[in-house]
Motif scaffolding. Structure first.
Motif, PDB file in Angstrom:
ATOM      1  N   ASN A 229       0.769  -1.248   0.000  1.00 52.97           N
ATOM      2  CA  ASN A 229       0.000   0.000   0.000  1.00 52.97           C
ATOM      3  C   ASN A 229       0.799   1.297   0.000  1.00 52.97           C
ATOM      4  N   LEU A 230       2.005   1.266   0.498  1.00 52.16           N
ATOM      5  CA  LEU A 230       2.741   2.534   0.624  1.00 52.16           C
ATOM      6  C   LEU A 230       3.371   2.922  -0.710  1.00 52.16           C
ATOM      7  N   PRO A 231       3.634   4.207  -0.897  1.00 55.90           N
ATOM      8  CA  PRO A 231       4.348   4.623  -2.104  1.00 55.90           C
ATOM      9  C   PRO A 231       5.700   3.915  -2.202  1.00 55.90           C
ATOM     10  N   GLU A 232       6.142   3.712  -3.423  1.00 61.77           N
ATOM     11  CA  GLU A 232       7.331   2.882  -3.646  1.00 61.77           C
ATOM     12  C   GLU A 232       8.564   3.419  -2.907  1.00 61.77           C
ATOM     13  N   GLY A 233       8.759   4.741  -2.974  1.00 58.04           N
ATOM     14  CA  GLY A 233       9.933   5.337  -2.335  1.00 58.04           C
ATOM     15  C   GLY A 233       9.961   5.082  -0.838  1.00 58.04           C
ATOM     16  N   VAL A 234       8.790   5.181  -0.221  1.00 60.34           N
ATOM     17  CA  VAL A 234       8.703   4.967   1.228  1.00 60.34           C
ATOM     18  C   VAL A 234       8.983   3.504   1.567  1.00 60.34           C
ATOM     19  N   THR A 235       8.438   2.609   0.762  1.00 61.29           N
ATOM     20  CA  THR A 235       8.661   1.182   1.027  1.00 61.29           C
ATOM     21  C   THR A 235      10.137   0.826   0.901  1.00 61.29           C
ATOM     22  N   ILE A 236      10.788   1.412  -0.095  1.00 57.45           N
ATOM     23  CA  ILE A 236      12.228   1.133  -0.250  1.00 57.45           C
ATOM     24  C   ILE A 236      12.975   1.620   0.989  1.00 57.45           C
ATOM     25  N   ALA A 237      12.612   2.824   1.444  1.00 59.62           N
ATOM     26  CA  ALA A 237      13.289   3.365   2.635  1.00 59.62           C
ATOM     27  C   ALA A 237      13.103   2.429   3.830  1.00 59.62           C
ATOM     28  N   ILE A 238      11.891   1.917   4.002  1.00 57.32           N
ATOM     29  CA  ILE A 238      11.632   0.988   5.120  1.00 57.32           C
ATOM     30  C   ILE A 238      12.475  -0.270   4.960  1.00 57.32           C
ATOM     31  N   ALA A 239      12.505  -0.803   3.728  1.00 56.94           N
ATOM     32  CA  ALA A 239      13.247  -2.059   3.501  1.00 56.94           C
ATOM     33  C   ALA A 239      14.743  -1.869   3.773  1.00 56.94           C
TER      34      ALA A 239
END
Lengths: 449, 482
Positions: A229-239
């Motif tokens: 659900n999150l924007p791609e950039g945010v998900t990458i940052a989390i990962a």
């Protein structure tokens, strides 16, 4: 202060500078923003530091005292082990900046917050003081809370609230636990991570921290929700951040508890296998392309526990490669889930990605499985059988993914969150570069570490 | 010279009381005069505090003016150690900033200006008081202006609450006076004879009673668990504006503990401190749960203040260097962070709730809101984090039954803190201005305290190094090795 130390300081400070300085409207979208410029500066700083850290296998350190009279010092040190992860992570963060469109909900604010978590991510990994590391995790928790909260709105607001709460709670409590553990284990000395003789209750705390630092299914559904659900950039940052924290904890195994008991390792191994099974189960049950591909990061997170569970030497090399691969993999699958196969670069990207994920020789996946497999063979028939089963299901899942995406008449929907076509770079081209770079770093690490 | 600065800093606010009572100067002119006087007071305390950084770093700065009066054989004077000097500076800073926040209120009410400035003067005097008798005078002096300042805005049920608070203040004052007249010099020696029964097996008037009275006075005036219901009244005003200076009331109570309990009842302090740590550990857990159950921003900040109070008390009664150091840092932090949060909350109450998807359109308000929340949650960007760390660390060194209460409460506070992080602070029905960013005056009220908190959070050594030296000196005086 030597040149290397200055470079390390520049490396540390750049994203915080990008996060706190107001961004002029002309620099809020496009290829060069303050955030992406900070990433590029960090990559350059790391390249310049490679002479000391890689060629001479040295270490660059800076330190500062927070409060006199107590061992509350910030000690940041960069060695080859950390270097490999950080340079890959920087390239992923660069992608995260570019994948966050300024027109999205609170677009500029999200990019600034990505810069902030980028700064904390590196600090958590290179910090040597247990209390300071815990404090940095707490700060990261608050940063992620706001990053997730601001990046999502409209219909998905409730999901955003739920994810932001969970990520905040997880890293805040991890940070608190890290500080308490640090005071208990190293409080009588200098609070720096060092070997603890014998078995202590601290080892159990460390095991718990490692387990919670790796959000594996079925306990951590929030991560699957975030990927979906999150924007791609945010998900990458989390990962990237999760990989950094997992690497930190995995590294502590060799540093603090190299003589961990067999049954304690077995617990990690079993939990890791359960996580792998649930991740692959999620892949088979996925309805959208994003959910299908998004199950893979969960699998590799679980592999970190498996790798630590079968490890013998102080250096958990398979866990290291898993952490190295995870951020790039997340970035690649997020883009692949939104990709339209309408050009030669896109097709080349998909081909290379399949080769990477399946694990052709030389790729990180190959090294991860070969490392775990070799140890499983050493540990007996039961471990070998479990490894074979795991590898078989993983291979089967990849074949299934390829069939669903490329061959089925009813192909799953893409499921992209952001408008990636509006990105300032060709993500397919950057993805190819990232994969080649990752293979090079992996090979280099295999030889150096 | 620095002693003079401290003396002037204490008494300049009383000048405003005289001018406001006189009459002709009112409205904007009175507000400006009050602001000027408070700025002078603030500058005096900057000069005073600078004495601990420059030159020979004295342990105590004493005012040149002393009140030697019969029957007191000792000089009654104002004196400041680092802790009290820096607390006075914090208090003074809050009141200066409050002038910008509440300009309309202060311009419209002479009584409010007079009440505010005389309350501040009494608080500053109490922080610098070198003898419990002098402290009691300032404490007694603070009750009326506090009542006036709070009561001017009192409506219906609120006024009852204010009366109750004032009544409890008088009770605390009587306790203090009892300690002054029975247990402190010069009466201690003579009155002890009155209660000494020949042939009795026990001392009729043991120090434990005096210590209990002192503790009671401290608990009432600080609004300390389990007497926290008293402090709750500060959060029941029509608007949160007036609560900003009034929450500094808790400093009276802790000044009693830090400055006088050690000298007067050192034996009792050592004897009872393990039990009191237990009490405040339970109180800490209770306040953390209260924080978790709070639905409104006002309740949350109230419970957070209680959490800080309990931690300060735990650190104080640990009688260790780490504990005292942490407690002193937390006390200073509380004197800035809680008013800062209330100032931001007041700004929210003047507006509609911030829309989450347009948060970037209100950068100043959003930033100050996030900062206020993160500071009060003891995140590592605030100096409060180091205070909490040292207090908890002091307990870990000698684990006891109360440690689990403290350890378990920390994650509760972290989880409860999420409720404050959503930018919805103004629960009050908004009458007016809709969504807009901070005004220039609100920025002047918020920026100095926020910047100071951030600076000290990033560079805690500025505050903590001299505070550590001051704490070590105090503990050595108590005969505790550091």
């Amino acid at each position: 202060m030597s040149l290397d130390q200055v470079l390390l300081m520049v490396y540390v400070a750049a994203p915080f500078f990008a996060a706190v300085v107001p961004w002029p409207s002309a620099l809020r979208g496009g290829l060069v923003t303050f955030g992406s410029a900070a990433s590029i500066i960090r990559v350059l700083a790391l390249v310049l530091l490679s002479g000391t850290v890689i060629s001479q296998l040295g270490r660059v350190s800076v330190s500062g005292t927070l409060v006199n009279g107590y061992p509350l010092q910030i000690i940041l040190s960069l060695d080859a082990y950390r270097y490999g992860f950080l340079i890959t992570a920087e390239l992923c963060f660069l992608l995260a900046h570019w994948m966050s469109p300024p027109a999205a909900t609170n677009g500029t604010l999200v990019r600034m917050l990505i810069s902030l978590v980028q700064g904390f991510c590196a600090l958590v990994l290179i910090s040597d003081n247990s209390v300071v590391t815990g404090a940095l995790q707490i700060l990261s928790a608050a940063s992620f809370f706001y990053l997730v909260r601001f990046s999502i709105g409209g219909d998905k607001e409730e999901v955003g609230i739920s994810i932001s709460r969970r990520i905040y709670a997880l890293y805040f409590i991890l940070g608190l636990t890290m500080m308490a553990w640090g005071i208990l284990e190293f409080g009588h000395k200098d609070l720096l991570f060092s070997k603890v003789s014998g078995s202590s209750p601290g080892a159990v705390v460390w095991l718990a921290m490692l387990f919670f630092a790796v959000p594996i299914p079925p306990w951590s559904r929030w991560f699957a929700q975030a990927v979906e659900n999150l924007p791609e950039g945010v998900t990458i940052a989390i990962a990237v951040f999760m990989a950094a924290v997992a690497l930190k904890f995995a590294n502590l195994f060799g540093l603090v508890y190299p003589e961990l008991k067999g049954n304690q390792k077995l617990i990690l191994y079993v939990l890791g296998l359960v996580g792998c099974a649930f991740s692959l189960g999620g892949l088979f049950a996925a309805k959208t392309r994003r959910k299908l591909l998004g199950s893979l990061p969960g699998f590799f997170l679980s592999l970190i526990l498996v790798a630590v569970g079968v490890s013998k030497s102080s250096l958990v090399i398979s866990a290291y490669f898993a952490c190295l691969f995870l951020p790039a993999l997340t970035a690649l699958v997020l883009y692949a889930s939104a990709l339209k196969f309408n050009g030669p670069i896109q097709k080349a990207f998909v081909g290379m990605m399949i080769a990477m994920v399946i694990g052709l020789p030389g790729t990180p996946v190959y090294l991860i499985f070969s490392g775990i497999g070799a140890r499983a063979l050493d540990m007996g028939v039961a471990y070998s059988l479990m490894f074979l089963l795991m590898w078989f299901f993983y291979f089967g899942a990849n074949v299934y993914s390829c069939r669903r995406i490329f061959m089925d008449r009813n192909q799953p929907e893409a499921g992209a969150v952001s408008d990636l076509e509006a990105g300032p770079v060709s993500f397919a081209g950057y993805g190819i570069f990232l994969m080649i770079f990752l293979v090079l770093v992996t090979q280099l690490a295999w030889r150096v570490l | 010279m620095r002693g003079w600065a401290g003396l002037i800093g204490v008494f300049v606010p009383f000048l405003v009381l005289l001018i406001a009572s006189w009459g002709p100067i009112r409205g904007r002119a009175l507000w400006m005069f009050s602001l000027f006087a408070n700025l002078v007071s603030w500058l005096c305390f900057v000069l005073l505090a600078s004495g601990f950084y420059l030159g020979s770093r004295p342990g105590l700065i004493t005012s040149p003016f002393s009140m030697r009066a019969s029957p007191w054989s000792v000089d009654l004077f104002l004196s400041w150690d680092y802790q009290s000097a820096i607390l006075s500076l914090a208090v003074s800073s809050v009141v200066v900033c409050f002038h910008f926040l509440a300009r309309n209120t202060l311009e419209g009410s002479r009584a409010s200006v007079a009440g505010l400035c005389s309350f501040l003067g009494c608080l500053l005097g109490a922080l610098g008081a070198g003898h419990l008798f002098l402290f009691s005078i300032f404490f007694a002096g603070s009750l009326v202006p506090r009542f006036v300042f709070a009561g001017v805005d009192g409506r219906d049920r609120t006024i009852e609450a204010i009366k109750e608070t004032a009544f409890l203040g008088i009770v605390a004052l009587f306790s203090l006076l009892a300690v002054v007249l029975i247990f402190s010099d010069p009466f201690k020696a003579s009155l002890a004879e009155w209660f000494h029964l020949s042939g009795a097996r026990y001392e009729v008037l043991p120090g434990a009673i005096g210590f209990s009275l002192l503790l009671f006075a401290a608990a009432i005036s600080a609004g300390l668990f389990p007497f926290h219901g008293n402090a709750r009244k500060n959060y029941e005003f029509e608007t949160m504006e007036r609560a900003v200076p009034l929450v500094l009331q808790s400093l009276f109570g802790f000044a009693i503990l830090f400055r006088f309990s050690v000298g007067l009842f050192s034996a009792e302090l050592k004897l009872f401190s393990p039990y009191l740590i237990g009490l405040f550990s339970v109180g800490f857990a209770y306040c953390a749960v209260g924080f978790l159950g709070s639905k409104r921003a006002r309740d949350r900040i109230f419970w957070l203040q209680q959490v800080m109070n309990c931690l300060v008390a735990i650190g104080f009664f640990s009688l260790s260097r780490k504990g005292w150091h942490g407690a002193a840092v937390l006390l200073f932090f509380q004197a800035l962070a809680v008013p800062f949060y209330l100032i931001v909350l007041s700004c929210h109450e003047r507006r509609e709730n911030l829309p989450m998807n347009r948060i970037a359109e209100f950068p100043l308000l959003s930033l100050s809101t996030a900062a206020a929340v993160l500071f009060t949650l003891f995140l590592p960007i605030s100096v409060g984090f180091y205070g909490v760390l040292l207090v908890v660390w002091s307990l870990v060194a000698e684990p006891s039954w109360h440690l689990p209460f403290v350890i378990a409460s920390l994650p509760i506070i972290a989880l409860a803190g999420m409720g404050s992080m959503f930018f919805f602070m103004g629960e009050r029905e908004t009458q007016g201005v809709g969504s807009r960013d901070l005004t220039f005056e609100e920025v002047l009220a918020i920026l100095p305290i926020g910047a100071l908190l951030l600076l000290l959070g990033l560079l805690p050594r500025i505050l903590m190094d001299p505070m550590g030296a001051s704490v070590s000196a105090l503990l050595k005086g108590l005969g505790i090795s550091v």
